[in-house]
Design an enzyme around this catalytic site. Structure first.
Site, PDB file in Angstrom:
ATOM      1  N   GLU A  40       0.862  -1.179   0.000  1.00  0.00           N
ATOM      2  CA  GLU A  40       0.000   0.000   0.000  1.00  0.00           C
ATOM      3  C   GLU A  40       0.902   1.235   0.000  1.00  0.00           C
ATOM      4  OE1 GLU A  40      -3.425  -0.256   2.888  1.00  0.00           O
ATOM      5  OE2 GLU A  40      -2.257  -1.990   3.550  1.00  0.00           O
ATOM      6  N   ARG A 266       4.973 -13.601   9.606  1.00  0.00           N
ATOM      7  CA  ARG A 266       5.483 -12.255   9.366  1.00  0.00           C
ATOM      8  C   ARG A 266       6.754 -12.067  10.177  1.00  0.00           C
ATOM      9  NH1 ARG A 266       1.595  -7.697  11.378  1.00  0.00           N
ATOM     10  NH2 ARG A 266       3.383  -6.486  10.722  1.00  0.00           N
ATOM     11  N   LYS A 276       2.893  -0.056  10.304  1.00  0.00           N
ATOM     12  CA  LYS A 276       3.072   1.171   9.541  1.00  0.00           C
ATOM     13  C   LYS A 276       2.293   2.323  10.176  1.00  0.00           C
ATOM     14  CE  LYS A 276       3.141   0.505   5.069  1.00  0.00           C
ATOM     15  NZ  LYS A 276       2.677   0.415   3.664  1.00  0.00           N
TER      16      LYS A 276
END
Length: 568
Positions: A40, A266, A276
């Site tokens: 993103e 992850r 983020k």
């Protein structure tokens, strides 16, 4: 070796590679392997993204004929910027990878909209007017089913009319959403009539004001994969519950061949955060100087701190691909960059906390030049000349007025060797009469002790680094450390936030460090080892010839691990 050159290939085999091998053997997807990296553009990439980059683009390099797209998931115009798009591309190229093509979810907005109308026409989607808080409450939880929206049974014609008017901009933000009609009692919460579209009257960085209706991630993602012919859609474990929804949309649209989603652990790295949203809050609140602050776990921050592409790729290779989440010790990352820099970084001397030393037995005006190796690991880097005169600086940590028996550096009446130079003995300590702080040391030297020998064959264990007062320059050195002082900073203390875990000593500015003169001539981005101190880089932003600024990348040893061991 260039910055972007990849590490030596290693034999590796993980469950993703095994899955691709099995698909190729079975002729699945007509023998194609097509991957994508879908960030993103709402912030800078961090080291967790570096792991995903290395996996996706690395697999594309490993399997003959495989492709890997860079696809920007640009479905939220309120948080996206061209700046982030540019930084993401720069980070991927810096790591040494190249994409097959750059695509955007916004490329597919019209197709996604048409498919949404298709679901409405088959009774699989509806327009809902519930306020957001009521919609959330109506979804239920893990112990109780959700309740149907009062708008769930609208007719196809009504839903189509409302949806088209949503696109036309007739309604305000948040007034209505489009939801998939699945099962409000489903055990998987993701299937309880998830939102597909929401109204956002915000200008998009690519489509401008052409749209006021934007798809959600879950609606756009799988269909974008299908449009691009992606065969293996790799994501992290938090999306495992989204897989049922991913497949439901594909089945409803009868898209074939359908991509398949595979989940992996992850990256969780000690003393850092991979959120983020939280990283953005650190930037916006001024806790760091920006996304590229060398304390940040962003790729741009690590680059400015002095990490190399090879070290990050080696780190990702070391931690591998797993099915279970775990916390990776920071020492693994630091060792990766130490290993690389040890081979390639130039050696120089720098005194960060200087004490002046006058060698009283050294003749005034005498200057000796020594040949010093630039890198003992790489003879091709050659040598340099360093000068020694009557007055030098040594580091304050290399002197103690009172020291334990095993302190093999300088103390009153003791001897040490100046690196590359002679043995000196501390004969006098001059202190400030008011503060009592050491101002200057007066030492004598053994003029026959050059080259590692002494006049009478005695052994001198200690070696200290130094710079000549007359042949050094002054520069700024920034000692960067962990941004947080606890291994898992996301776990906020009771009654607090993650900000309470910030390390107050994460940055120490030393504006008057004494540096070997050649350190003033190095270009920004040059990596060096300050001998006996650590690895540093000439800052890419603030370092200019004549006004040197150096950032510490990593110390020569893992001091945090030692501190933790002592505390235990």
């Amino acid at each position: 070796m260039s910055d972007s050159e990849s590490p030596e290939p290693a034999e590796r085999r993980n469950f993703i590679e095994a899955r691709i091998d099995a698909d190729l053997a079975a002729g699945t997807n007509d023998g194609r392997v097509a991957l994508r990296f879908p960030p993103e553009p709402n912030g800078y990439l961090h080291i967790g993204h570096a792991k995903a980059i290395c996996l996706n683009f690395g697999l594309a390099e490993e399997f003959e004929g495989a492709t890997c797209n860079l696809r920007f998931d640009d479905t939220n115009p309120t948080k996206e910027k061209v700046e982030f798009v540019d930084s993401i591309q720069a980070d991927i190229r810096w790591l040494g990878f190249e994409w097959t093509q750059v695509v955007y979810a916004s490329d597919y907005f019209e197709q996604l909209y048409q498919w949404a109308e298709q679901l409405i026409q088959k009774g699989a989607a509806y327009v809902c007017d519930l306020p957001l808080d009521e919609m959330r409450a109506g979804r239920g939880d893990g112990r109780r089913p959700g309740t149907n929206s009062p708008y769930r049974d609208r007719t196809v014609d009504v839903n189509l009319d409302l949806f088209r008017r949503m696109r036309a901009g007739e309604f305000e933000d948040g007034a209505r959403v489009l939801r998939a009609k699945i099962d409000m009692a489903a055990a998987n919460m993701q299937l309880r009539d998830p939102v597909m579209y929401r109204i956002l009257k915000s200008e998009h960085h690519r489509t401008g004001n052409a749209w006021c209706l934007y798809p959600t991630y879950d609606w756009a993602h799988g269909q974008s994969d299908a449009i691009e012919g992606i065969t293996h859609s790799l994501c992290t474990l938090e999306f495992v519950n989204h897989r049922d929804l991913y497949e439901w949309f594909l089945e409803q649209l009868e898209l074939e061949p359908a991509p398949r989603q595979y989940e992996m652990a992850r990256l969780s790295l000690a003393y850092t955060m991979m959120s983020k949203r939280n990283l953005r809050s650190l930037v916006e609140a001024g806790h760091v100087s920006g996304w590229d602050d060398p304390r940040m776990p962003t790729i741009s921050g690590l680059r400015r701190r002095g990490y190399t592409p090879k070290s990050l790729r080696a780190f990702c290779e070391t931690i591998g691909v797993a099915r279970m989440n775990s916390l990776v010790d920071m020492v693994v990352l630091e060792n990766a960059v130490r290993t690389d820099l040890n081979r390639h970084a130039w050696r120089r001397m720098a005194v960060l906390d200087p004490i002046e030393v006058e060698i009283s037995t050294w003749d005034e005006g005498r200057v000796e030049h020594f040949e010093a190796v630039n890198n003992p690991e790489d003879e091709s880097q050659g040598t340099r000349k360093i000068a020694l005169a009557r007055t030098v600086y040594i580091d304050a940590q290399d002197f103690r007025m009172e020291a334990p028996r095993k302190f093999h550096r300088l103390k009153p009446g003791s001897e040490v060797r100046l690196r590359y130079g002679p043995v000196i003995r501390c004969d006098e300590v001059i202190t400030d009469p008011e503060s009592g702080e050491v101002v200057k040391l007066v030492c004598s030297h053994d003029d026959e002790s050059f080259g590692g020998k002494t006049s009478d064959g005695r052994k001198v264990k200690g070696i200290v680094h130094w710079v000549s007062v007359a042949h050094s320059i002054e520069g700024e050195v920034r000692l960067y450390d962990h941004l947080f002082h606890v291994p898992e900073p996301a776990k906020a203390p009771e009654g607090g936030t993650f900000l309470d875990n910030l390390n107050p000593d994460s940055l120490k500015m030393l504006p008057a460090a004494k540096l070997e003169a050649s350190l003033g001539d190095l270009e920004p981005g040059t990596r060096v080892q300050f001998e006996r101190v650590g690895y540093f880089i000439a800052d890419a932003v603030d370092h200019v010839p004549g006004r040197p600024v150096y950032n510490r990348t990593v110390g020569l040893r893992d001091t945090w691990a030692k501190l933790e061991q002592r505390s235990k």
